[in-house]
Motif scaffolding. Sequence first.
Motif, mmCIF file in Angstrom:
data_model
loop_
_atom_site.group_PDB
_atom_site.id
_atom_site.type_symbol
_atom_site.label_atom_id
_atom_site.label_comp_id
_atom_site.label_asym_id
_atom_site.label_seq_id
_atom_site.Cartn_x
_atom_site.Cartn_y
_atom_site.Cartn_z
ATOM 1 N N ALA A 206 58.598 55.704 66.722
ATOM 2 C CA ALA A 206 58.421 56.529 65.811
ATOM 3 C C ALA A 206 58.036 55.564 64.731
ATOM 4 C CB ALA A 206 59.177 57.594 65.395
ATOM 5 N N VAL A 207 59.096 54.723 64.320
ATOM 6 C CA VAL A 207 58.510 53.657 63.218
ATOM 7 C C VAL A 207 57.371 52.931 63.478
ATOM 8 C CG1 VAL A 207 59.604 51.337 62.516
ATOM 9 C CG2 VAL A 207 61.138 53.382 62.532
ATOM 10 N N ALA A 208 57.243 52.428 64.587
ATOM 11 C CA ALA A 208 55.953 51.589 64.711
ATOM 12 C C ALA A 208 54.716 52.515 64.438
ATOM 13 C CB ALA A 208 55.870 51.237 66.265
ATOM 14 N N HIS A 209 54.741 53.803 65.091
ATOM 15 C CA HIS A 209 53.632 54.741 64.537
ATOM 16 C C HIS A 209 53.525 54.687 63.358
ATOM 17 C CE1 HIS A 209 53.037 54.630 68.825
ATOM 18 N NE2 HIS A 209 53.865 55.824 69.373
ATOM 19 N N CYS A 210 54.434 55.119 62.604
ATOM 20 C CA CYS A 210 54.264 55.299 61.125
ATOM 21 C C CYS A 210 53.716 54.223 60.457
ATOM 22 C CB CYS A 210 55.855 55.362 60.304
ATOM 23 S SG CYS A 210 56.641 56.973 60.660
ATOM 24 N N ILE A 211 53.855 52.976 60.936
ATOM 25 C CA ILE A 211 53.159 51.837 60.286
ATOM 26 C C ILE A 211 51.935 51.576 60.552
ATOM 27 C CG2 ILE A 211 53.079 49.201 60.611
ATOM 28 C CD1 ILE A 211 56.143 49.321 61.119
ATOM 29 N N THR A 212 51.426 52.043 61.812
ATOM 30 C CA THR A 212 50.143 52.051 62.394
ATOM 31 C C THR A 212 49.331 53.127 61.529
ATOM 32 O OG1 THR A 212 50.809 51.209 64.689
ATOM 33 C CG2 THR A 212 48.585 52.278 64.408
ATOM 34 N N ALA A 213 49.962 54.201 61.387
ATOM 35 C CA ALA A 213 49.006 55.135 60.825
ATOM 36 C C ALA A 213 49.026 55.065 59.191
ATOM 37 C CB ALA A 213 49.992 56.656 61.049
ATOM 38 N N ALA A 214 50.120 54.434 58.758
ATOM 39 C CA ALA A 214 49.832 54.137 57.084
ATOM 40 C C ALA A 214 48.744 53.349 57.095
ATOM 41 C CB ALA A 214 51.218 53.811 56.545
ATOM 42 N N ASN A 215 48.905 52.307 57.910
ATOM 43 C CA ASN A 215 47.797 51.073 57.758
ATOM 44 C C ASN A 215 46.405 51.580 57.945
ATOM 45 O OD1 ASN A 215 49.524 49.045 57.215
ATOM 46 N ND2 ASN A 215 49.593 48.440 59.297
ATOM 47 N N ALA A 216 46.256 52.782 58.865
ATOM 48 C CA ALA A 216 44.840 53.259 59.169
ATOM 49 C C ALA A 216 44.431 54.032 57.683
ATOM 50 C CB ALA A 216 44.891 54.308 60.124
ATOM 51 N N VAL A 217 45.114 54.280 56.733
ATOM 52 C CA VAL A 217 44.716 55.065 55.658
ATOM 53 C C VAL A 217 43.482 53.841 55.025
ATOM 54 C CG1 VAL A 217 45.314 55.659 53.290
ATOM 55 C CG2 VAL A 217 46.652 56.298 55.176
ATOM 56 N N PHE A 218 43.807 52.801 55.220
ATOM 57 C CA PHE A 218 42.676 51.741 54.511
ATOM 58 C C PHE A 218 41.691 51.419 55.330
ATOM 59 C CE2 PHE A 218 47.002 51.544 52.630
ATOM 60 C CZ PHE A 218 46.539 51.870 51.384
#
Length: 259
Positions: A206-218
């Motif tokens: 879940a931590v890893a997916h938070c990072i991936t999803a947050a990066n996808a904003v940009f």
Amino acid sequence: MYQTLLTSLDNGILTVTINRPDKLNALNKDVIADLAAVVTEIESNAEIRSALITGAGPKSFVAGADISEFVGLSKEEGETLARQGQETVFNRIERCAKPIVGAVNGFALGGGCELAMSCHFRLASENAKFGQPEVNLGLIPGYGGTQRLVQLVGKGRALELMLTGNMIDAATALQWGLVNHVVPQEELLTRTRALLETINTKAPLAVAHCITAANAVFGASGEGFEKEIGLFGACFATDDMREGTTAFLEKRKPQFTGK
């Protein structure tokens, strides 16, 4: 194992200390190579749940790049320098599935500010100073700084910092959203580790997916980063860059001509 880094693993947290205090921990080829290797270690070692990056000594996180390595580079060599740094270190830190947090103790200038910004978030000591002073050398940030600074503090503030070359203090960095917390220097590593200890209790995927999803904003196109690499290289073909770097190494004011 590392020429320029000290590492210690405790309770799942890898502490990475850039260890060139006599050079204010400036980034050179050796530091970039070591950082690339330590990211690989973070990614591949199952005992490491998270990491923090800091600088040795009380004065500096990373006070910039080693400008002496820039002298005599062509446009193409300048582009290669930026691309290799971004691809092997800065982008990999940002995209790492395990949290990597910057513990900024003192100067974070140029490549040092860019290194801090590539981390997932940042804590700063009260004496921290941030800036992108590349314009003083006839250059632009080349390790993702033009992109991440805008993402973190907004276009207007980012352009003010990049165009003036001015530094901001830790309190301003906190107000602008560049750092999450400002703490007394003696508490910096303790407070950073405490946050990572909390994160380490959470579900790793879940931590890893938070990072991936947050990066996808940009956006994943990377177009802005490519533009930066090309323009960083273009600076190496200018008289102003040669004058700026020479003046820096000779400790005098540059005389720019716009050529």
